[in-house]
Design a protein around this motif. Structure first.
Motif, PDB file in Angstrom:
ATOM      1  N   ILE A  44      54.161 -25.383  21.447  1.00  0.00           N
ATOM      2  CA  ILE A  44      55.541 -25.058  21.814  1.00  0.00           C
ATOM      3  C   ILE A  44      55.591 -24.924  23.327  1.00  0.00           C
ATOM      4  O   ILE A  44      54.732 -24.282  23.936  1.00  0.00           O
ATOM      5  N   SER A  45      56.582 -25.609  23.911  1.00  0.00           N
ATOM      6  CA  SER A  45      56.797 -25.502  25.343  1.00  0.00           C
ATOM      7  C   SER A  45      58.291 -25.282  25.549  1.00  0.00           C
ATOM      8  O   SER A  45      59.089 -25.524  24.649  1.00  0.00           O
ATOM      9  N   ARG A  46      58.656 -24.795  26.735  1.00  0.00           N
ATOM     10  CA  ARG A  46      60.070 -24.495  26.963  1.00  0.00           C
ATOM     11  C   ARG A  46      60.909 -25.754  26.771  1.00  0.00           C
ATOM     12  O   ARG A  46      61.943 -25.730  26.150  1.00  0.00           O
ATOM     13  N   VAL A  78      57.386 -15.916  34.119  1.00  0.00           N
ATOM     14  CA  VAL A  78      58.837 -16.022  33.947  1.00  0.00           C
ATOM     15  C   VAL A  78      59.206 -16.704  32.637  1.00  0.00           C
ATOM     16  O   VAL A  78      60.332 -16.581  32.176  1.00  0.00           O
ATOM     17  N   HIS A  79      58.279 -17.437  32.052  1.00  0.00           N
ATOM     18  CA  HIS A  79      58.620 -18.184  30.847  1.00  0.00           C
ATOM     19  C   HIS A  79      58.431 -17.389  29.565  1.00  0.00           C
ATOM     20  O   HIS A  79      59.119 -17.628  28.585  1.00  0.00           O
ATOM     21  N   ALA A  80      57.496 -16.484  29.577  1.00  0.00           N
ATOM     22  CA  ALA A  80      57.211 -15.760  28.335  1.00  0.00           C
ATOM     23  C   ALA A  80      56.342 -14.549  28.631  1.00  0.00           C
ATOM     24  O   ALA A  80      55.490 -14.589  29.523  1.00  0.00           O
ATOM     25  N   SER A  81      56.555 -13.514  27.845  1.00  0.00           N
ATOM     26  CA  SER A  81      55.689 -12.338  27.968  1.00  0.00           C
ATOM     27  C   SER A  81      54.382 -12.610  27.232  1.00  0.00           C
ATOM     28  O   SER A  81      54.298 -13.494  26.363  1.00  0.00           O
ATOM     29  N   TYR A 116      54.851 -12.086  23.506  1.00  0.00           N
ATOM     30  CA  TYR A 116      55.499 -13.222  22.835  1.00  0.00           C
ATOM     31  C   TYR A 116      54.516 -14.381  22.677  1.00  0.00           C
ATOM     32  O   TYR A 116      54.453 -15.026  21.623  1.00  0.00           O
ATOM     33  N   GLN A 145      52.529 -13.934  19.699  1.00  0.00           N
ATOM     34  CA  GLN A 145      53.253 -14.297  18.473  1.00  0.00           C
ATOM     35  C   GLN A 145      53.272 -15.817  18.299  1.00  0.00           C
ATOM     36  O   GLN A 145      53.128 -16.332  17.189  1.00  0.00           O
ATOM     37  N   LEU A 146      53.446 -16.510  19.426  1.00  0.00           N
ATOM     38  CA  LEU A 146      53.453 -17.975  19.344  1.00  0.00           C
ATOM     39  C   LEU A 146      52.085 -18.508  18.962  1.00  0.00           C
ATOM     40  O   LEU A 146      51.979 -19.550  18.298  1.00  0.00           O
TER      41      LEU A 146
END
Lengths: 158, 787, 290
Positions: free
Chosen positions: C186-188, C260-263, C266, C269-270
């Motif tokens: 998964i990527s932005r 900035v994209h993800a904690s 998170y 979880q991914l």
């Protein structure tokens, strides 16, 4: 070794020679040294895709290559697409589908699409969207671009 | 050759004149210009958010190979005044009605004693190439004394905060308040009240072409030619003339092809003045091409509000009172004043009738990049608040969101509708035409209907899938003044030559104004020449900002054409020995009605109207076929739209997938429906970018964290959902063509529509999305409240 | 955004390249595909004294199917991997992962060796190398070293390569018969670096797992191999409980960062979500293959 060196490329079928410092980017060599300003520079870090040209027949970011690396290569740019006064079919389809507004991303879009269609036959719409995600457009919302590439892919000369 | 249709060109999707050159790679952008003897400029920009400048030393920089000239902000401040002209003074009708206190800080062209944001220029170097200029910039020895960075806008406005502009003494540089009815009483009496905080994040126009300026000074004639990637050539010229003490006529400002702007190029920037100054000072042409990193650091950002809103309503969902107090984080300066902030207030009521309303605003300066209008310009922030509240009211009462909206909407029978607030042009806001409920019903119908969706949603939830429906409606003041100019002439070739102050950035203005002109003159469109974005072709112009050009330039072209046509008919009457009343324009000729063989061509009329010995114009009439008009719109005309979208969120990742997006948009009569469609769709995708991908982020020290395209994420073709736009075309009575503006509309609603859709999808978990952008990690967290 | 000055050398043979590398000091950089290095040059984040461009070293490019392994020359373009039927057959994990690498015009230039030697923690090729425990063939004037992936990736953008050493080839083991591989990411946006990506390969014998390989990108300072999750799966039938336990182990063993994209939370979880997708797909494919 930081001195300028001679770089010869075949651009749109024509041999062209210019001087370049080793650090000069291919995008700047095309634009500033050879005067081919149809190739645009939008980010200089390989994300926006506006500077995409064909290097030896395959799409590549001209901002992520040094000019000296292109010595001896065949480069195709947007300026080489039309046949005299007649627009290339993909160019015509871009106009038909309103696939451009400001025109800044357009050269990169065209060069990317041509390579994509050649690279992968029978493109689905999802594959076109993913393939064209290589170039950013801020104006059109992409619909026209996707439609133009789809029509070209379905009947275009490969 | 496109034969003129009997119905004319307006209303037809005429192919764009612009396409051919752009497709061939023959477009000419500022970065493409090569001027003999040109040097390249690069700026030294602050790496600190807030600091005192202790010293700037160019000795090593000037030793770099190719370095030609270097200049610091302190020296420049002695030569050129701060930018002042952009702080639009308030029109009387506005100032009388809105409580206001405005003390905006002046912006020096480069920082002279302190830097106030990361990216603010404090020095500039010119060199033989951009490579060499960057080498020299790196070799500048500059010393800074760091100051506390003001980053949080709420803290900025609190006592004891570090002050960004000590001369002003407060970081709250503007405060506005406007009210209609009696909000406090109505709120107190309302059966239901809800109060929420909404945050709209900072994001930016981000055109694919960064900014750029090139300038050439001719010492022989003491004149300047300036090419800028701008939306406001006349504005740039005005500021330049003031700053350099030159006559406007000695300065020519052109915008060549511009690679997008979206408002981000809609005001005068320091570089627009510095580069021409350098060209004059060093006697060589200078070109500055902003790179992407610079652009993200230094070109204006936008949005960035915090709203505390309260709404009072009854059991049926009728809104009784609405109050919103909000803070605008303006960054270090406020290049276009408090206009954007008030624009938010003016758009809070949207298509709804509310008797009691109050909007209070504080514009706060912080150590961030200046904030200025970007597509939507204050409206997305307003619409986020109002449209989230509509859903919250519905949720509170257990009603459908569509029902609450329809219950409060202004019906077509109430048009024209007086809102009860002034617009920023000082005129009381009056919605001029449209059918708001019809647009919402149409949007719902296009998305498949609410009931059908709820059935699908229930079924999906049973399978562990989460779908949501989001709605969003807005009104939009367009075609704002103060004016636009146009000069129309019939030249010796018989062609109609039109110049106007519009500065195209990709919209297709050359095509649109050719259509308008061809219809005004009943000539084949090929006989129209359109000249844009060049101060040498028009004395006064305003520019392409604020969804205004099709409205204002078209009206000015129409008015100037009327003046020239009167002359043409007078001359033709003399040539044909007929009465003017019996003449008509047809196919590039003036003919006697009913006797088409009795005609003269426009070329013949032009020859007859020319001054000189061979002139055949009527006795006493003025020579030449040329007129200029300045159209001053009475006020704005109101476009509007209703949006509907379906999303699905993935429980394991929180990823938001937009299944379909519909906007029903009404911008009055459409001159070129194909181009109008492209404007709206392009705007929608920018709105979707703002909803889900784009965000300018700072850390606690005021360092920008999103300084590249790897971190500032523009949506690509792959992220873009299927989008349908339905155009309603309710003409406005305010201008002869019945047109409204549409450049910005698309970008306004998507952030809140997606917020509403995601909130709807997650209704079983009771989470509201009142902060933008929508982050997947927050969506994911909604499934897992324990974390 | 123009590169700083540097010396530029373009050796035409490997020995010449290794000599240059040995003689150029610690600030020399090798220029392979350039799709990470040139952006760093343009931002002036990379400031090499000498750039040794190995694009002209023909012997470094090529795909050689040697039966039990496929040897991929360091300068083999990712675009070639994408269209290689040999790779699709013998190292399907690499083949699938390659489609997640940026976009076609980047893969035109980007190389397998460059990606692995650059060791970006969010990049796909290092994760595949880690999962399959590929062998890095490293050369210097001093000779050749063969380093297993487990010992190759050290930290963010840091490998076991010595300053005078060059990665010349990567040997990927052929997928065993009865095994399935899958890559989930998964990527932005389409083509962005992974927020989380999981490479998995599972071999089944009579429905039971006889070999499991799980690694990830975007979830730690280097590509992570999840031995504990692999052990959970070994000898199982990949029933839901086993897969879920393995996913939990992947999440627990991840070491992601905040940006900035993800904690980090998170990303963890991914990690589980991508592990679930990759393991289920790999298991299904193994079933088909078996």
């Amino acid at each position: 070794m930081t001195a300028k060196r001679s770089v010869t490329v075949t651009v749109n079928g024509e041999a062209r020679t210019g001087e370049a410092e080793p650090r000069m980017l291919l995008s700047d060599f095309l634009r500033e040294t050879l005067g081919l300003t149809g190739t645009h520079v939008g980010c200089e870090h390989g994300i926006c895709g506006a500077c995409t040209v064909h290097v030896d027949g395959e799409a590549a970011r001209s901002c992520l290559m040094l000019a000296v690396q292109a010595d001896g290569a065949e480069i195709d740019t947007v300026e080489g697409l039309a046949d005299g006064e007649t627009l290339h079919r993909l160019q015509q389809l871009f106009s038909k589908h309103r696939a451009l507004q400001c025109g800044f991303c357009t050269p990169g879009m065209l060069m990317t699409a041509l390579d994509l269609v050649r690279h992968r036959p029978n493109l689905t719409e999802a594959e076109i969207r993913s393939g064209m995600a290589a170039v950013l457009c801020r104006c059109t919302g992409y619909e026209g671009i996707v439609h133009a590439v789809a029509e070209y892919a379905s009947g275009g000369e490969r | 050759m496109t034969a003129p249709s009997p119905d004319g060109y307006i209303g037809r999707s005429v192919p764009r004149r612009e396409d051919r050159r752009l497709l061939l790679g023959d477009g000419s952008y500022v970065a493409d210009l090569v001027l003999p003897g040109m040097v390249h400029a690069a700026f030294a920009r602050s790496q600190l958010a807030h600091a005192r400048i202790v010293s700037v030393d160019f000795a090593r920089a000037m030793d770099e190979p190719g370095a030609a000239f270097a200049l610091g902000g302190a020296e420049l401040a002695g030569e050129m005044p701060p930018i002042g002209g952009m702080q639009v003074t308030a029109p009387k009708g506005w100032a009388d009605r809105v409580d206001h206190r405005i003390t905006l800080p002046p912006q020096n062209l480069m920082a002279s004693d302190r830097v106030r944001y990361v990216g603010e220029a404090f020095a500039v170097v010119c060199a033989d190439s951009r490579y060499a200029a960057e080498d020299a910039v790196e070799a500048i020895d500059a010393e800074f004394e760091p100051l506390a960075a003001v980053v949080d806008p709420e803290a900025a406005a609190s006592p004891g905060a570090e002050i960004v502009h000590p001369d002003i003494g407060t970081n709250a540089v503007a405060e506005l308040y406007v009210e209609k009815g009696d909000v406090a009483a109505a709120m107190a009496a309302a059966p239901h009240r809800v109060r929420r905080r909404f945050r709209h994040h900072r994001y930016a126009a981000m055109p694919l072409e960064c900014r750029g300026v090139a300038a050439e000074y001719d010492r022989r004639t003491d004149s300047l030619t300036v090419w800028s990637s701008t939306q406001v050539v006349h504005w740039v010229r005005k500021e330049l003339a003031f700053a350099l003490g030159m006559a406007e006529e000695k300065i020519r400002v052109l915008a060549p092809d511009v690679g997008g702007g979206f408002g981000g190029k809609g005001h005068v920037y320091p570089e627009d003045l510095i580069i021409p100054y350098l060209a004059r000072r060093i006697g060589r042409p200078v070109r500055w091409v902003e790179d992407r990193h610079e652009h993200i650091l230094n070109a204006a950002h936008s949005r960035d509000n915090i709203h505390d809103a309260e709404i009072g309503f009854d059991d049926t969902g009728r809104i009784l009172a609405f109050r919103d107090d909000f803070i605008v984080d303006s960054g270090a300066y406020s290049p276009v004043g408090a206009g954007v902030a008030y624009n938010t207030t003016a758009h809070l009521l949207g298509p709804y009738h509310v008797d009691n309303f109050a909007g209070g605003t504080a514009v706060v300066v912080t150590n961030k990049t200046p904030n200025a209008p970007y597509r939507g310009a204050g409206r997305p922030e307003a619409v986020q608040v109002t449209e989230r509240l509509m859903d919250i009211v519905a949720d509170t009462l257990g009603m459908e969101p569509a029902e609450v909206r329809l219950r409060n909407m202004i019906g077509p029978e109430r048009m024209p509708y007086e809102v009860g607030l002034p617009y920023r042009d000082g005129v009381p806001m009056t919605y001029d035409s449209g059918d708001y409920p019809a647009s919402l019903r149409r949007a719902i119908e296009e998305i498949g209907g609410v009931e059908a969706f709820r059935e699908r949603q229930d079924k999906a939830r049973a399978e562990g899938r989460y779908l949501g429906l989001g709605l969003g409606c807005y009104t939009e003041g367009t075609g704002v003044g103060p004016f636009e100019g146009a000069t129309v002439k019939v030249d010796a070739s018989g062609k109609i030559v039109v110049s106007t102050g519009a500065c195209p950035i990709g919209q297709g203005h050359e095509t649109v104004f050719a259509q308008v002109t061809a219809d005004a003159w009943k000539v084949p469109i090929e006989d129209v020449v359109v000249l844009l974005a060049d101060t040498s072709t028009l004395t006064m112009g305003y520019g392409s900002i604020a969804s205004r050009s099709t409205v204002t330039s078209s009206a000015a072209i129409g008015d100037a054409s009327d003046k020239v046509k009167a002359k043409v008919l007078a001359v033709a009457a003399a040539l044909l020995e007929a009465s003017e009343a019996d003449l008509e324009l047809r196919d590039g000729k003036v003919a006697v009605k009913g006797v088409p063989e009795m005609s003269v061509t426009l070329r013949e009329v032009a020859a007859a109207a020319a001054p000189g010995w061979l002139s055949r114009r009527p006795e006493g009439s003025e020579a030449g076929l040329e007129a200029t008009s300045y159209y001053e719109p009475p006020t704005v005309t109101w476009a509007y739209a209703s949006n509907a979208a379906i999303v699905e969120v993935e429980p394991d990742t929180g990823r938001v997938l937009v299944e379909r997006y519909v906007e029903v948009h009404d911008a009055g009569r459409l001159v070129n429906p194909g181009l109008a469609d492209g404007q709206v769709k392009g705007g929608l995708v920018q709105g979707l970018g703002g909803a889900l991908y784009e965000s300018i982020e700072y850390d606690e020290a005021g360092q920008l964290l999103t300084g590249s395209f790897a971190d500032y994420l523009l949506p690509t073709a792959a992220e873009t959902p299927p989008i349908e736009v339905v155009h309603m075309e309710t003409p406005t009575p305010l201008n002869p063509l019945g047109v409204k503006g549409l450049g910005e509309g698309g970008a306004i609603a998507p952030p809140v529509v997606i917020a509403n859709a995601v909130t709807d999808a997650l209704k079983p978990f009771g989470v509201e999305f009142n902060t933008l952008p929508i982050r997947w990690q927050d969506v994911r967290a909604a499934f897992d409240p324990a974390e | 955004m123009k590169p700083p000055r540097f010396d530029y050398r373009a050796p035409q043979g490997l020995d010449e390249a290794l000599d240059l590398l040995a003689d150029s000091g610690p600030d020399a950089r090798i220029l392979a595909g350039g799709q990470s290095l040139v952006p760093a040059l343009n931002f002036r984040l990379a400031r090499p004294s000498v750039l040794i461009d190995i694009n002209g070293v023909a012997e470094l490019a090529g795909i050689d199917d040697q039966g039990d392994r496929v040897v991929i020359g360091a300068m083999t373009r990712q675009r070639e991997i994408e269209v290689s039927e040999d790779v699709a057959r013998a190292v399907p994990l690499l083949h699938e992962a390659t489609r997640y690498v940026a976009h076609l015009p980047i893969r035109t230039r980007g190389t397998v060796g460059g990606s692995i030697a650059n060791a970006d923690p969010a990049a796909e090729d290092p994760a595949v190398a880690a999962a399959l425990d590929a062998t890095m063939v490293c050369r210097s004037r001093r000779g050749e070293r063969r380093i297993a992936a487990g010992g190759f990736f050290v930290d963010v953008l840091t490998t076991a390569l010595e300053p005078d050493e060059m990665l010349v080839a990567v040997e990927f083991p052929r997928i065993p018969s009865g095994a399935g591989a899958a890559f989930a990411e998964i990527s932005r946006r389409d083509g962005d670096f992974a927020l989380a990506g999981v490479a998995a390969q599972i071999a089944l014998t009579n429905g039971r797992v006889t070999d499991a390989r799980i690694a990830a990108c975007g979830l730690g300072p280097a590509p992570l191999r999840f031995r504990n999750a692999e052990e959970i799966l070994l000898d199982s039938a990949c029933e839901t409980e086993a897969i879920e336990a393995a996913c939990d182990a992947v999440a627990a063993s991840s070491d992601p960062h905040d940006d900035v994209h993800a904690s980090a939370a998170y990303r963890r979880q991914l990690a589980a979500a991508m592990a679930r997708r990759a393991l289920n797909a790999a298991h299904t494919r193994a079933g088909v293959a078996a």
